[in-house]
Design a protein around this motif. Structure first.
Motif, PDB file in Angstrom:
ATOM      1  N   MET A   1       0.760  -1.222   0.086  1.00 34.47           N
ATOM      2  CA  MET A   1       0.150  -0.121   0.002  1.00 34.47           C
ATOM      3  C   MET A   1       0.957   1.440   0.051  1.00 34.47           C
ATOM      4  SD  MET A   1      -3.098   0.878   2.755  1.00 34.47           S
ATOM      5  CE  MET A   1      -3.739   2.250   2.293  1.00 34.47           C
ATOM      6  N   ALA A   2       0.679   2.135  -0.941  1.00 34.99           N
ATOM      7  CA  ALA A   2       1.190   3.407  -0.834  1.00 34.99           C
ATOM      8  C   ALA A   2       1.235   4.146   0.110  1.00 34.99           C
ATOM      9  CB  ALA A   2       0.900   4.130  -2.199  1.00 34.99           C
ATOM     10  N   PRO A   3       2.302   4.845   0.815  1.00 32.14           N
ATOM     11  CA  PRO A   3       2.249   5.672   1.787  1.00 32.14           C
ATOM     12  C   PRO A   3       1.249   7.075   1.601  1.00 32.14           C
ATOM     13  CG  PRO A   3       4.339   6.191   0.748  1.00 32.14           C
ATOM     14  CD  PRO A   3       3.687   4.897  -0.026  1.00 32.14           C
ATOM     15  N   MET A   4       0.677   7.467   2.468  1.00 34.89           N
ATOM     16  CA  MET A   4      -0.466   8.480   2.558  1.00 34.89           C
ATOM     17  C   MET A   4       0.381   9.777   2.321  1.00 34.89           C
ATOM     18  SD  MET A   4      -3.166   7.059   2.399  1.00 34.89           S
ATOM     19  CE  MET A   4      -2.372   6.066   1.657  1.00 34.89           C
ATOM     20  N   SER A   5      -0.130  11.035   1.771  1.00 33.71           N
ATOM     21  CA  SER A   5       0.596  12.172   1.590  1.00 33.71           C
ATOM     22  C   SER A   5      -0.103  13.470   2.515  1.00 33.71           C
ATOM     23  CB  SER A   5       0.062  12.501   0.251  1.00 33.71           C
ATOM     24  OG  SER A   5       0.928  11.722  -0.772  1.00 33.71           O
ATOM     25  N   THR A   6       0.618  14.246   2.593  1.00 37.12           N
ATOM     26  CA  THR A   6       0.134  15.662   3.177  1.00 37.12           C
ATOM     27  C   THR A   6       0.082  16.683   2.141  1.00 37.12           C
ATOM     28  OG1 THR A   6       1.200  15.028   5.257  1.00 37.12           O
ATOM     29  CG2 THR A   6       0.590  17.295   5.108  1.00 37.12           C
ATOM     30  N   TYR A   7      -1.436  17.080   2.121  1.00 34.21           N
ATOM     31  CA  TYR A   7      -1.654  18.131   1.262  1.00 34.21           C
ATOM     32  C   TYR A   7      -2.103  19.388   1.929  1.00 34.21           C
ATOM     33  CZ  TYR A   7      -2.914  14.345  -2.280  1.00 34.21           C
ATOM     34  OH  TYR A   7      -3.049  13.515  -3.137  1.00 34.21           O
ATOM     35  N   LEU A   8      -1.338  20.400   1.654  1.00 34.00           N
ATOM     36  CA  LEU A   8      -1.290  21.712   2.183  1.00 34.00           C
ATOM     37  C   LEU A   8      -2.118  22.795   1.232  1.00 34.00           C
ATOM     38  CD1 LEU A   8      -0.825  23.799   4.207  1.00 34.00           C
ATOM     39  CD2 LEU A   8       1.540  23.986   3.363  1.00 34.00           C
ATOM     40  N   LEU A   9      -3.402  23.187   1.457  1.00 32.18           N
ATOM     41  CA  LEU A   9      -4.192  23.694   0.320  1.00 32.18           C
ATOM     42  C   LEU A   9      -4.301  25.176   0.625  1.00 32.18           C
ATOM     43  CD1 LEU A   9      -7.186  21.268   0.179  1.00 32.18           C
ATOM     44  CD2 LEU A   9      -5.096  21.123  -1.188  1.00 32.18           C
ATOM     45  N   ILE A  10      -3.699  26.057  -0.148  1.00 26.27           N
ATOM     46  CA  ILE A  10      -3.514  27.406   0.023  1.00 26.27           C
ATOM     47  C   ILE A  10      -4.850  28.266  -1.129  1.00 26.27           C
ATOM     48  CG2 ILE A  10      -2.174  29.557  -0.102  1.00 26.27           C
ATOM     49  CD1 ILE A  10      -1.499  27.475   1.883  1.00 26.27           C
ATOM     50  N   HIS A  11      -5.628  29.111  -0.404  1.00 24.84           N
ATOM     51  CA  HIS A  11      -6.889  29.868  -0.988  1.00 24.84           C
ATOM     52  C   HIS A  11      -6.049  30.964  -2.011  1.00 24.84           C
ATOM     53  CE1 HIS A  11      -6.535  32.990   2.048  1.00 24.84           C
ATOM     54  NE2 HIS A  11      -6.189  31.949   2.981  1.00 24.84           N
ATOM     55  N   GLY A  12      -7.150  31.579  -2.426  1.00 29.83           N
ATOM     56  CA  GLY A  12      -6.713  32.894  -3.309  1.00 29.83           C
ATOM     57  C   GLY A  12      -7.110  34.190  -2.474  1.00 29.83           C
ATOM     58  N   ALA A  13      -7.103  35.042  -3.306  1.00 30.36           N
ATOM     59  CA  ALA A  13      -7.586  36.434  -2.925  1.00 30.36           C
ATOM     60  C   ALA A  13      -8.932  36.348  -2.203  1.00 30.36           C
ATOM     61  CB  ALA A  13      -7.224  37.411  -3.909  1.00 30.36           C
ATOM     62  N   TRP A  14      -9.158  37.307  -1.520  1.00 31.12           N
ATOM     63  CA  TRP A  14     -10.295  37.377  -0.849  1.00 31.12           C
ATOM     64  C   TRP A  14     -10.829  36.349   0.111  1.00 31.12           C
ATOM     65  CZ3 TRP A  14      -9.959  39.497  -5.847  1.00 31.12           C
ATOM     66  CH2 TRP A  14     -10.027  40.615  -6.179  1.00 31.12           C
ATOM     67  N   HIS A  15     -10.562  35.021  -0.190  1.00 30.52           N
ATOM     68  CA  HIS A  15     -11.124  33.770  -0.042  1.00 30.52           C
ATOM     69  C   HIS A  15     -10.199  33.513   1.598  1.00 30.52           C
ATOM     70  CE1 HIS A  15     -12.667  33.712  -3.756  1.00 30.52           C
ATOM     71  NE2 HIS A  15     -13.235  32.615  -3.431  1.00 30.52           N
ATOM     72  N   GLY A  16     -10.632  32.097   1.986  1.00 27.20           N
ATOM     73  CA  GLY A  16     -10.018  31.759   3.242  1.00 27.20           C
ATOM     74  C   GLY A  16     -10.075  30.112   2.995  1.00 27.20           C
ATOM     75  N   GLY A  17      -9.108  29.426   4.113  1.00 32.22           N
ATOM     76  CA  GLY A  17      -9.286  27.893   4.078  1.00 32.22           C
ATOM     77  C   GLY A  17     -10.711  27.549   3.833  1.00 32.22           C
ATOM     78  N   TRP A  18     -11.796  27.940   4.262  1.00 39.71           N
ATOM     79  CA  TRP A  18     -12.926  27.498   4.323  1.00 39.71           C
ATOM     80  C   TRP A  18     -13.399  27.026   2.863  1.00 39.71           C
ATOM     81  CZ3 TRP A  18     -15.486  30.251   0.561  1.00 39.71           C
ATOM     82  CH2 TRP A  18     -15.233  31.701   0.313  1.00 39.71           C
ATOM     83  N   CYS A  19     -12.584  27.688   1.672  1.00 40.32           N
ATOM     84  CA  CYS A  19     -13.305  27.264   0.518  1.00 40.32           C
ATOM     85  C   CYS A  19     -12.914  25.893   0.086  1.00 40.32           C
ATOM     86  CB  CYS A  19     -12.641  28.291  -0.547  1.00 40.32           C
ATOM     87  SG  CYS A  19     -10.928  27.964  -0.899  1.00 40.32           S
ATOM     88  N   TYR A  20     -12.063  25.100   0.820  1.00 38.37           N
ATOM     89  CA  TYR A  20     -11.852  23.863   0.557  1.00 38.37           C
ATOM     90  C   TYR A  20     -12.660  22.712   1.279  1.00 38.37           C
ATOM     91  CZ  TYR A  20      -7.953  25.658  -1.734  1.00 38.37           C
ATOM     92  OH  TYR A  20      -6.961  26.413  -2.721  1.00 38.37           O
ATOM     93  N   HIS A  21     -13.820  23.207   1.883  1.00 33.48           N
ATOM     94  CA  HIS A  21     -14.586  22.424   2.926  1.00 33.48           C
ATOM     95  C   HIS A  21     -15.254  21.266   2.024  1.00 33.48           C
ATOM     96  CE1 HIS A  21     -18.853  23.532   1.942  1.00 33.48           C
ATOM     97  NE2 HIS A  21     -18.254  24.117   1.301  1.00 33.48           N
TER      98      HIS A  21
END
Length: 242
Positions: free
Chosen positions: A1-21
């Motif tokens: 089984m392949a190891p798991m990854s860590t994703y770091l998601l960065i939002h755009g202008a005017w937005h926040g991390g909430w956009c990836y909900h």
């Protein structure tokens, strides 16, 4: 089984991390670690907007990346492209891959504004309004067509209600990169084919001068994390196996 990854998601202008909900749980369901922080001055972060700079974005990203046990897959959406580029130069050893999601893809010495001026049909450029010295907003009546035209009414309303003022400094400050740091990290681009904010011709113009290892396409608006989250998640998992 392949190891798991860590994703770091960065939002755009005017937005926040909430956009990836919608996206976060899809990746977490496959066993991955997913981080979707607010950049300084965005979302719930209370940094005064007028004090925000490109360096403060990069510092926040690298702080989070440095806290992870393994190098991250770092995604930047839209304006987040300049933020992840600046961060990648600063903490290259903590980044396994860079993913530009309908994002600005700057060269050394570029600014976001230098590229955005080359996008004459963008609905963002024609609808930015000054709010105070060094801070801008978007005309509310233009937001849906600019960012969310493929989204449901519910998702568009959810997102528009959470937008915050945007500092100008990160849009005009010059990005610094080198071939030995940012240039050594594998780059991927995810195009949005019906993007009214950062149009497909500009997405492709930036890729021509900064070629990526692989390009993926989604025929959607500027916000695939809301309008096509399953397709976006599938691409991100394909990238981790590339």
């Amino acid at each position: 089984m392949a190891p798991m990854s860590t994703y770091l998601l960065i939002h755009g202008a005017w937005h926040g991390g909430w956009c990836y909900h919608k996206l976060v749980p899809l990746l977490e369901a496959e066993g991955h670690t997913v981080l979707a922080p607010d950049l300084p001055g965005h979302g719930d972060d209370k940094t005064p907007t007028v004090s925000v700079t490109l360096r403060s974005y990069a510092n926040r990203i690298c702080q989070i990346a440095n806290e992870q046990p393994e190098p991250v897959i770092l995604l930047g959406h839209s304006m987040g492209g300049v933020a992840i580029t600046e961060a990648a130069e600063q903490c290259a050893e903590k980044i396994a891959a860079l993913v530009y999601l309908s994002a600005f893809l700057p060269r050394n010495g570029d600014s976001l504004m230098a590229w955005s001026r080359q996008d004459p049909t963008s609905l963002v450029n024609s609808n930015i309004v000054p709010l105070e010295e060094g801070v801008v907003g978007m005309k509310p009546e233009a937001v849906r067509d600019a960012f969310y035209q493929h989204c449901s009414d519910e998702d568009a309303a959810y997102a528009q209600s959470r937008l915050v003022p945007q500092a100008i400094a990160p849009l005009v400050e010059l990005v610094t990169t080198s071939a030995s740091r940012w240039g050594q990290i594998p780059r991927y681009y995810i195009e949005c084919g019906d993007d009214h904010a950062l149009t497909l011709p500009l997405q492709r113009a930036m890729q021509r001068v900064s070629p990526c290892k692989q390009t993926f396409s989604i025929n959607t608006d500027h916000s695939p994390f809301l309008s096509a989250p399953e397709e976006l998640a599938r691409i991100l998992m394909e990238i981790r196996n590339a």
